[in-house]
Design a protein around this motif. Sequence first.
Motif, PDB file in Angstrom:
ATOM      1  N   MET A 143      12.194 -17.271   2.590  1.00  0.00           N
ATOM      2  CA  MET A 143      11.131 -16.299   2.780  1.00  0.00           C
ATOM      3  C   MET A 143      10.909 -15.517   1.493  1.00  0.00           C
ATOM      4  O   MET A 143      11.848 -15.240   0.753  1.00  0.00           O
ATOM      5  N   VAL A 144       9.658 -15.161   1.237  1.00  0.00           N
ATOM      6  CA  VAL A 144       9.296 -14.352   0.073  1.00  0.00           C
ATOM      7  C   VAL A 144       9.111 -12.901   0.516  1.00  0.00           C
ATOM      8  O   VAL A 144       8.464 -12.631   1.528  1.00  0.00           O
ATOM      9  N   VAL A 145       9.694 -11.988  -0.239  1.00  0.00           N
ATOM     10  CA  VAL A 145       9.486 -10.556  -0.025  1.00  0.00           C
ATOM     11  C   VAL A 145       8.707 -10.011  -1.212  1.00  0.00           C
ATOM     12  O   VAL A 145       9.106 -10.217  -2.359  1.00  0.00           O
ATOM     13  N   ASP A 146       7.585  -9.353  -0.956  1.00  0.00           N
ATOM     14  CA  ASP A 146       6.782  -8.802  -2.045  1.00  0.00           C
ATOM     15  C   ASP A 146       6.492  -7.325  -1.785  1.00  0.00           C
ATOM     16  O   ASP A 146       7.002  -6.732  -0.832  1.00  0.00           O
ATOM     17  N   ASN A 147       5.668  -6.739  -2.644  1.00  0.00           N
ATOM     18  CA  ASN A 147       5.340  -5.317  -2.484  1.00  0.00           C
ATOM     19  C   ASN A 147       4.631  -5.038  -1.162  1.00  0.00           C
ATOM     20  O   ASN A 147       4.827  -3.977  -0.552  1.00  0.00           O
ATOM     21  N   THR A 149       5.131  -6.594   1.651  1.00  0.00           N
ATOM     22  CA  THR A 149       6.180  -6.594   2.671  1.00  0.00           C
ATOM     23  C   THR A 149       6.894  -5.250   2.699  1.00  0.00           C
ATOM     24  O   THR A 149       7.130  -4.678   3.771  1.00  0.00           O
ATOM     25  N   ASN A 150       7.212  -4.755   1.531  1.00  0.00           N
ATOM     26  CA  ASN A 150       7.910  -3.468   1.454  1.00  0.00           C
ATOM     27  C   ASN A 150       7.040  -2.313   1.935  1.00  0.00           C
ATOM     28  O   ASN A 150       7.539  -1.341   2.508  1.00  0.00           O
ATOM     29  N   ARG A 151       5.722  -2.422   1.722  1.00  0.00           N
ATOM     30  CA  ARG A 151       4.804  -1.397   2.230  1.00  0.00           C
ATOM     31  C   ARG A 151       4.827  -1.365   3.759  1.00  0.00           C
ATOM     32  O   ARG A 151       4.808  -0.296   4.374  1.00  0.00           O
ATOM     33  N   ILE A 152       4.858  -2.540   4.361  1.00  0.00           N
ATOM     34  CA  ILE A 152       4.919  -2.610   5.823  1.00  0.00           C
ATOM     35  C   ILE A 152       6.246  -2.059   6.327  1.00  0.00           C
ATOM     36  O   ILE A 152       6.289  -1.291   7.297  1.00  0.00           O
ATOM     37  N   PHE A 153       7.328  -2.435   5.668  1.00  0.00           N
ATOM     38  CA  PHE A 153       8.634  -1.897   6.062  1.00  0.00           C
ATOM     39  C   PHE A 153       8.631  -0.375   6.009  1.00  0.00           C
ATOM     40  O   PHE A 153       9.135   0.292   6.917  1.00  0.00           O
ATOM     41  N   ALA A 154       8.085   0.171   4.934  1.00  0.00           N
ATOM     42  CA  ALA A 154       8.064   1.633   4.778  1.00  0.00           C
ATOM     43  C   ALA A 154       7.244   2.290   5.882  1.00  0.00           C
ATOM     44  O   ALA A 154       7.631   3.326   6.434  1.00  0.00           O
ATOM     45  N   ILE A 198       1.401 -11.573   6.115  1.00  0.00           N
ATOM     46  CA  ILE A 198       1.696 -10.247   5.563  1.00  0.00           C
ATOM     47  C   ILE A 198       0.701  -9.906   4.464  1.00  0.00           C
ATOM     48  O   ILE A 198       0.122  -8.812   4.442  1.00  0.00           O
ATOM     49  N   VAL A 199       0.493 -10.840   3.540  1.00  0.00           N
ATOM     50  CA  VAL A 199      -0.440 -10.597   2.432  1.00  0.00           C
ATOM     51  C   VAL A 199      -1.863 -10.415   2.950  1.00  0.00           C
ATOM     52  O   VAL A 199      -2.564  -9.477   2.555  1.00  0.00           O
ATOM     53  N   GLU A 200      -2.297 -11.298   3.838  1.00  0.00           N
ATOM     54  CA  GLU A 200      -3.668 -11.223   4.346  1.00  0.00           C
ATOM     55  C   GLU A 200      -3.899  -9.933   5.133  1.00  0.00           C
ATOM     56  O   GLU A 200      -4.968  -9.326   5.039  1.00  0.00           O
ATOM     57  N   PHE A 201      -2.910  -9.513   5.898  1.00  0.00           N
ATOM     58  CA  PHE A 201      -3.027  -8.259   6.653  1.00  0.00           C
ATOM     59  C   PHE A 201      -3.189  -7.077   5.703  1.00  0.00           C
ATOM     60  O   PHE A 201      -4.061  -6.219   5.899  1.00  0.00           O
ATOM     61  N   CYS A 202      -2.371  -7.033   4.675  1.00  0.00           N
ATOM     62  CA  CYS A 202      -2.430  -5.901   3.744  1.00  0.00           C
ATOM     63  C   CYS A 202      -3.698  -5.920   2.903  1.00  0.00           C
ATOM     64  O   CYS A 202      -4.234  -4.858   2.566  1.00  0.00           O
ATOM     65  N   LYS A 203      -4.200  -7.087   2.570  1.00  0.00           N
ATOM     66  CA  LYS A 203      -5.450  -7.166   1.811  1.00  0.00           C
ATOM     67  C   LYS A 203      -6.606  -6.536   2.582  1.00  0.00           C
ATOM     68  O   LYS A 203      -7.512  -5.939   2.005  1.00  0.00           O
TER      69      LYS A 203
END
Length: 223
Positions: A143-147, A149-154, A198-203
Amino acid sequence: MILRSSELFLALDRVCEFDFNANKFWWPRYGTFWVIIGAILTQNTKWTNVEKSLSNLENANVLSLEDVANLDISSLSELIKPSGFYNTKAKRLSALCKNIVAKFGTFDEFANSVSFEWLISQKGLGLESVYSILCFGCRREVMVVDNYTNRIFAALGYEFESYEEAREWLESIDRDEIYKSLGNIDDNELFCRYHGIIVEFCKVHLKGGKFDDFALNLFSELG
């Protein structure tokens, strides 16, 4: 309530607008050497800029790792200019492609044989780039963790002590729950899709560093 990885996946997957029927692995040109190029060029820039650079490379008939390795730095810099930080990225990309060709010969052999340890030792590759190459280029079950992903975690109030701890939490996803929703898929496809949603949701829902009301309501339901 303790959130489980599968709950996060299913919640995001339900609202994701990306067409996984058209590309079930999400990353453009999945499983090819272009993933290596993209993983470096996308550092600190938008993917739309990377696409311009990739188009420049193709138009210049740069179509393999060997072509990149044989290109002089100044020419490579000019071709990837839309991606920003082009001088630094050109040096890193050239060195990486040279090292891959020298050690593995071909992209296929690289994809089959490369280790995490070898990749992380290459200059200019951090954890996100390494796991992106392993997941989307080498078809590995990681799995890839990116910024994003960390925004969602926060936003969910979750903190992890390290990249690896966050990755392990994501990978702990309940496969049986996912199979009920998507059918049986292997872990590589699952993790490609997970990172993609995750990426598409945040975009769509993360603007100016803040999640919109839709995202906040979703996170509230999960919490």
